[in-house]
Design a protein around this motif. Structure first.
Motif, PDB file in Angstrom:
ATOM      1  N   TYR A 176      -2.916  16.923   1.294  1.00 31.51           N
ATOM      2  CA  TYR A 176      -2.020  16.247   0.354  1.00 31.51           C
ATOM      3  C   TYR A 176      -2.781  15.375  -0.650  1.00 31.51           C
ATOM      4  O   TYR A 176      -2.207  14.497  -1.291  1.00 31.51           O
ATOM      5  N   ARG A 177      -4.075  15.622  -0.785  1.00 33.07           N
ATOM      6  CA  ARG A 177      -4.927  14.958  -1.779  1.00 33.07           C
ATOM      7  C   ARG A 177      -4.950  13.439  -1.616  1.00 33.07           C
ATOM      8  O   ARG A 177      -4.916  12.691  -2.594  1.00 33.07           O
ATOM      9  N   SER A 178      -4.980  12.999  -0.393  1.00 24.11           N
ATOM     10  CA  SER A 178      -5.144  11.581  -0.042  1.00 24.11           C
ATOM     11  C   SER A 178      -4.219  10.656  -0.832  1.00 24.11           C
ATOM     12  O   SER A 178      -4.668   9.759  -1.561  1.00 24.11           O
ATOM     13  N   PRO A 179      -2.918  10.850  -0.729  1.00 24.55           N
ATOM     14  CA  PRO A 179      -1.988   9.985  -1.481  1.00 24.55           C
ATOM     15  C   PRO A 179      -2.077   8.535  -1.025  1.00 24.55           C
ATOM     16  O   PRO A 179      -2.455   8.250   0.116  1.00 24.55           O
ATOM     17  N   ASN A 180      -1.754   7.641  -1.913  1.00 23.36           N
ATOM     18  CA  ASN A 180      -1.829   6.216  -1.600  1.00 23.36           C
ATOM     19  C   ASN A 180      -0.439   5.586  -1.740  1.00 23.36           C
ATOM     20  O   ASN A 180      -0.197   4.747  -2.600  1.00 23.36           O
ATOM     21  N   PHE A 181       0.473   6.021  -0.867  1.00 18.71           N
ATOM     22  CA  PHE A 181       1.848   5.543  -0.927  1.00 18.71           C
ATOM     23  C   PHE A 181       1.939   4.037  -0.665  1.00 18.71           C
ATOM     24  O   PHE A 181       1.067   3.442  -0.034  1.00 18.71           O
ATOM     25  N   TYR A 182       3.019   3.460  -1.103  1.00 15.32           N
ATOM     26  CA  TYR A 182       3.328   2.045  -0.837  1.00 15.32           C
ATOM     27  C   TYR A 182       2.145   1.127  -1.183  1.00 15.32           C
ATOM     28  O   TYR A 182       1.762   0.252  -0.419  1.00 15.32           O
ATOM     29  N   ARG A 183       1.593   1.336  -2.335  1.00 21.19           N
ATOM     30  CA  ARG A 183       0.471   0.515  -2.816  1.00 21.19           C
ATOM     31  C   ARG A 183       0.951  -0.912  -3.077  1.00 21.19           C
ATOM     32  O   ARG A 183       2.002  -1.135  -3.663  1.00 21.19           O
ATOM     33  N   ARG A 184       0.156  -1.863  -2.610  1.00 25.38           N
ATOM     34  CA  ARG A 184       0.476  -3.278  -2.827  1.00 25.38           C
ATOM     35  C   ARG A 184      -0.753  -3.927  -3.454  1.00 25.38           C
ATOM     36  O   ARG A 184      -1.779  -4.095  -2.782  1.00 25.38           O
ATOM     37  N   PHE A 185      -0.670  -4.265  -4.723  1.00 23.71           N
ATOM     38  CA  PHE A 185      -1.833  -4.802  -5.421  1.00 23.71           C
ATOM     39  C   PHE A 185      -2.138  -6.231  -4.989  1.00 23.71           C
ATOM     40  O   PHE A 185      -1.229  -7.000  -4.649  1.00 23.71           O
ATOM     41  N   ASN A 186      -3.419  -6.560  -5.006  1.00 29.67           N
ATOM     42  CA  ASN A 186      -3.861  -7.889  -4.616  1.00 29.67           C
ATOM     43  C   ASN A 186      -3.698  -8.849  -5.789  1.00 29.67           C
ATOM     44  O   ASN A 186      -3.545  -8.450  -6.937  1.00 29.67           O
TER      45      ASN A 186
ATOM     46  N   ALA B 218       9.326   4.106 -14.341  1.00 26.50           N
ATOM     47  CA  ALA B 218      10.769   3.996 -14.548  1.00 26.50           C
ATOM     48  C   ALA B 218      11.521   4.065 -13.218  1.00 26.50           C
ATOM     49  O   ALA B 218      12.546   3.412 -13.039  1.00 26.50           O
ATOM     50  N   ALA B 219      10.991   4.849 -12.268  1.00 23.91           N
ATOM     51  CA  ALA B 219      11.670   5.001 -10.981  1.00 23.91           C
ATOM     52  C   ALA B 219      11.538   3.756 -10.112  1.00 23.91           C
ATOM     53  O   ALA B 219      12.428   3.452  -9.311  1.00 23.91           O
ATOM     54  N   ALA B 220      10.429   3.029 -10.252  1.00 19.47           N
ATOM     55  CA  ALA B 220      10.175   1.804  -9.486  1.00 19.47           C
ATOM     56  C   ALA B 220      10.271   2.028  -7.984  1.00 19.47           C
ATOM     57  O   ALA B 220      10.695   1.151  -7.235  1.00 19.47           O
ATOM     58  N   THR B 221       9.878   3.204  -7.532  1.00 24.58           N
ATOM     59  CA  THR B 221       9.915   3.500  -6.100  1.00 24.58           C
ATOM     60  C   THR B 221       8.648   2.968  -5.439  1.00 24.58           C
ATOM     61  O   THR B 221       7.538   3.262  -5.896  1.00 24.58           O
ATOM     62  N   PRO B 222       8.772   2.199  -4.360  1.00 27.76           N
ATOM     63  CA  PRO B 222       7.582   1.649  -3.716  1.00 27.76           C
ATOM     64  C   PRO B 222       6.661   2.721  -3.164  1.00 27.76           C
ATOM     65  O   PRO B 222       5.449   2.519  -3.072  1.00 27.76           O
ATOM     66  N   GLU B 223       7.204   3.889  -2.828  1.00 26.98           N
ATOM     67  CA  GLU B 223       6.353   4.944  -2.275  1.00 26.98           C
ATOM     68  C   GLU B 223       5.354   5.448  -3.310  1.00 26.98           C
ATOM     69  O   GLU B 223       4.206   5.736  -2.995  1.00 26.98           O
ATOM     70  N   HIS B 224       5.774   5.533  -4.561  1.00 23.95           N
ATOM     71  CA  HIS B 224       4.934   6.173  -5.572  1.00 23.95           C
ATOM     72  C   HIS B 224       4.408   5.220  -6.636  1.00 23.95           C
ATOM     73  O   HIS B 224       3.841   5.658  -7.626  1.00 23.95           O
ATOM     74  N   SER B 225       4.578   3.932  -6.467  1.00 24.66           N
ATOM     75  CA  SER B 225       4.047   2.974  -7.446  1.00 24.66           C
ATOM     76  C   SER B 225       3.715   1.674  -6.731  1.00 24.66           C
ATOM     77  O   SER B 225       4.096   1.458  -5.585  1.00 24.66           O
ATOM     78  N   GLY B 226       3.011   0.792  -7.428  1.00 27.33           N
ATOM     79  CA  GLY B 226       2.627  -0.487  -6.834  1.00 27.33           C
ATOM     80  C   GLY B 226       3.659  -1.566  -7.083  1.00 27.33           C
ATOM     81  O   GLY B 226       3.303  -2.667  -7.500  1.00 27.33           O
ATOM     82  N   ILE B 227       4.909  -1.265  -6.816  1.00 27.18           N
ATOM     83  CA  ILE B 227       6.007  -2.166  -7.165  1.00 27.18           C
ATOM     84  C   ILE B 227       6.214  -3.278  -6.130  1.00 27.18           C
ATOM     85  O   ILE B 227       6.996  -4.197  -6.333  1.00 27.18           O
ATOM     86  N   LEU B 228       5.488  -3.222  -4.984  1.00 26.46           N
ATOM     87  CA  LEU B 228       5.653  -4.230  -3.944  1.00 26.46           C
ATOM     88  C   LEU B 228       4.974  -5.541  -4.331  1.00 26.46           C
ATOM     89  O   LEU B 228       3.798  -5.569  -4.708  1.00 26.46           O
ATOM     90  N   HIS B 229       5.707  -6.628  -4.224  1.00 19.82           N
ATOM     91  CA  HIS B 229       5.168  -7.964  -4.479  1.00 19.82           C
ATOM     92  C   HIS B 229       4.056  -8.249  -3.470  1.00 19.82           C
ATOM     93  O   HIS B 229       4.164  -7.889  -2.289  1.00 19.82           O
ATOM     94  N   PRO B 230       2.952  -8.878  -3.877  1.00 20.25           N
ATOM     95  CA  PRO B 230       1.821  -9.067  -2.959  1.00 20.25           C
ATOM     96  C   PRO B 230       2.090 -10.066  -1.837  1.00 20.25           C
ATOM     97  O   PRO B 230       1.456  -9.978  -0.775  1.00 20.25           O
ATOM     98  N   LEU B 231       2.996 -11.006  -2.040  1.00 13.60           N
ATOM     99  CA  LEU B 231       3.194 -12.077  -1.073  1.00 13.60           C
ATOM    100  C   LEU B 231       4.566 -12.075  -0.413  1.00 13.60           C
ATOM    101  O   LEU B 231       4.776 -12.762   0.584  1.00 13.60           O
ATOM    102  N   GLU B 232       5.498 -11.326  -0.968  1.00  6.67           N
ATOM    103  CA  GLU B 232       6.856 -11.269  -0.420  1.00  6.67           C
ATOM    104  C   GLU B 232       7.245  -9.812  -0.216  1.00  6.67           C
ATOM    105  O   GLU B 232       6.787  -8.935  -0.941  1.00  6.67           O
TER     106      GLU B 232
END
Length: 360
Positions: free
Chosen positions: A269-279, A289-303
């Motif tokens: 699966y080409r080493s996907p990096n789901f649920y990315r949380r940036f530091n 546009a989708a803002a899906t946590p699985e496919h983008s870094g939309i997760l807040h780093p502290l909450e």
């Protein structure tokens, strides 16, 4: 540094700043597929006048009107191009899905790819000096129905109607945007303008673009935190992901079966990096546009939540006085994710103005 009226601070390739005069007359812009107005706002800030804006999505109407002015919500195919006001520039943020590496990679024969022909009709009708397209990175390798790469196809189409094409892949973080977002910009220059277009040099000032600088700013006084709730699964997984981490930090027993299957054969699966949380000290990844946590870094780093509407707007370099109104929270995420970052648009607009409109 305080600049006098009519002056603009520029940066050269070695980051040396210079002061130059800017024209006072405003070039006129027609904006097609304008969305909520990120592209348009950047051109507005650079001293252009938006004389016509169009989109088919009614969700963006109130936001555009509040921040920029009139907008026509209508299918572009139903608009008589000859009735549009005269203009100097046409902006066209053509829907990118037909050319995306994640999409079906159809071309100008795709229903959305065919919108390109609507832009060509507008160009023929209004004969602007400059035309600006924006599209996703995958556009560079996408091909038309004859196997011709899309930039070459666009260049041929532009040549037929009397324009030279210039294009370049730009990273938004090189232009004061707190986000690593790669987009292709294509610029058509009418043949009677002999000057070859030069894309703006990057601005090497990135210290204030990291996540920490965005999320530590207080909300505007007239706003409350507006957050699109995570799904129960995403909320559960987020509890195991530290700042700078991803799904790879989640224990096997906590993963849903689908992700377990991918982890068991991750090379396939080409080493996907789901649920990315940036530091906190990283520059944010692409706001989608989708803002899906699985496919983008939309997760807040502290909450354990998505970034708020205002936070993602800041990542897209919308100023805090740009208000998103008249639609659902999910629609706000979509319109912000679809937008061209304002500051990137500003620097592009500024370079065009200085090269082609300094004498009007």
């Amino acid at each position: 540094m305080t600049l006098a009226t009519g002056q603009l601070e520029l940066f050269t390739s070695d980051n040396t700043n210079v002061i130059t005069q800017i024209p006072t007359t405003k070039p006129k812009v027609i904006s097609l597929f304008c969305g909520c107005g990120g592209f348009d706002y950047g051109f507005h800030q650079a001293g252009y006048h938006i004389v016509f804006a169009n989109d088919i999505d009614s969700a963006v109407e109130k936001t555009y009107r509040k921040n920029l002015g009139e907008i026509t919500i209508k299918d572009i195919k139903e608009i008589d191009k000859n009735t549009l006001p005269d203009c100097d520039v046409i902006l066209a943020g053509i829907p990118c899905q037909p050319f995306s590496s994640a999409g079906n990679r159809n071309s100008v024969n795709d229903e959305r790819g065919g919108l390109f022909q609507q832009v060509i009709e507008t160009i023929k009708a209004k004969n602007p000096q400059i035309v600006v397209f924006e599209n996703v990175r995958g556009f560079l390798s996408a091909k038309d129905e004859n196997g011709l790469k899309m930039p070459d196809r666009i260049a041929l189409e532009f040549k037929k109607i009397g324009y030279k094409l210039y294009f370049q892949l730009l990273n938004a973080s090189d232009y004061e945007v707190p986000q690593n977002r790669y987009r292709v910009f294509l610029l058509g220059v009418r043949n009677d303008l002999s000057l070859a277009y030069r894309f703006p040099f990057p601005i090497f000032k990135k210290a204030n673009l990291v996540v920490k600088e965005i999320i530590e700013k207080p909300l505007p006084l007239d706003e409350e935190k507006d957050v699109w709730d995570l799904s129960p699964q995403a909320l559960h997984l987020a509890k195991f992901i530290p700042p700078g981490g991803s799904w790879k930090n989640v224990p096997d027993e906590e993963l849903p079966d689908r992700l377990k299957k991918i982890r068991q054969n991750i090379k396939k699966y080409r080493s996907p990096n789901f649920y990315r949380r940036f530091n906190l000290d990283e520059i944010m990844g692409t706001i989608t546009a989708a803002a899906t946590p699985e496919h983008s870094g939309i997760l807040h780093p502290l909450e354990n939540r998505r970034y708020s509407v205002r936070e993602i707007a800041r990542f897209q370099s919308f100023p805090d006085d740009f208000k998103f109104v008249g639609c659902t929270t999910a629609q706000k995420y979509k319109m912000i994710g679809n937008a061209v970052p304002c500051r990137l648009a500003f620097h592009l607009a500024k370079s065009i103005k200085l090269q082609y409109f300094s004498d009007i």
